[in-house]
Motif scaffolding. Structure first.
Motif, mmCIF file in Angstrom:
data_model
loop_
_atom_site.group_PDB
_atom_site.id
_atom_site.type_symbol
_atom_site.label_atom_id
_atom_site.label_comp_id
_atom_site.label_asym_id
_atom_site.label_seq_id
_atom_site.Cartn_x
_atom_site.Cartn_y
_atom_site.Cartn_z
ATOM 1 N N LEU A 13 0.826 -1.212 0.000
ATOM 2 C CA LEU A 13 0.000 0.000 0.000
ATOM 3 C C LEU A 13 0.857 1.257 0.000
ATOM 4 O O LEU A 13 0.586 2.216 -0.739
ATOM 5 N N LYS A 14 1.921 1.251 0.806
ATOM 6 C CA LYS A 14 2.822 2.393 0.838
ATOM 7 C C LYS A 14 3.522 2.577 -0.508
ATOM 8 O O LYS A 14 3.651 3.697 -1.014
ATOM 9 N N ASP A 72 1.110 3.971 -3.166
ATOM 10 C CA ASP A 72 0.930 5.412 -2.944
ATOM 11 C C ASP A 72 2.143 6.193 -3.448
ATOM 12 O O ASP A 72 2.008 7.266 -4.041
ATOM 13 N N GLU A 73 3.327 5.646 -3.233
ATOM 14 C CA GLU A 73 4.552 6.310 -3.680
ATOM 15 C C GLU A 73 4.598 6.393 -5.216
ATOM 16 O O GLU A 73 4.967 7.424 -5.783
ATOM 17 N N ALA A 75 1.997 6.458 -7.189
ATOM 18 C CA ALA A 75 0.972 7.429 -7.588
ATOM 19 C C ALA A 75 1.443 8.859 -7.367
ATOM 20 O O ALA A 75 1.160 9.741 -8.185
ATOM 21 N N ASN A 76 2.173 9.114 -6.306
ATOM 22 C CA ASN A 76 2.618 10.478 -5.979
ATOM 23 C C ASN A 76 3.835 10.920 -6.782
ATOM 24 O O ASN A 76 3.932 12.072 -7.185
#
Length: 92
Positions: free
Chosen positions: A13-14, A17-18, A20-21
């Motif tokens: 999950l982390k 997110d990374e 995506a960012n």
């Protein structure tokens, strides 16, 4: 970025997110060989339709001045097509 599948499983999950960012791809390896790639989705739709085609058209020459081309409506070349037609209002 390259990462082993066991590390991805523990932190998926982390890491998603990374990706995506930062908009950087993530290659997941198993046994040192690339297995899959996680890439961010790029939104290709414009935020507004106003101006989305800016810079895509090039105008060559004068687009306002008459071209000098004679239209058949002016020259009468196609008058024979309309010879049998009656003007509106003459339905006698």
């Amino acid at each position: 970025m390259n990462i082993d599948i066991t590390e991805f499983t523990a932190n998926c999950l982390k890491l998603i997110d990374e990706v995506a960012n930062t908009h950087q791809r993530l290659v997941i390896n198993r046994g040192g060989k690339p297995l899959v790639e996680v890439v961010p989705i790029v939104d290709e739709t414009p935020k507004s339709l106003f101006g989305y085609m800016k810079g895509t058209v090039t105008i060559h020459g004068d687009i306002v001045a008459p071209s000098g081309e004679v239209w058949s409506a002016e020259s009468g070349d196609e008058d024979h097509f309309y010879a049998d037609l009656q003007p509106h209002g003459n339905d006698k």
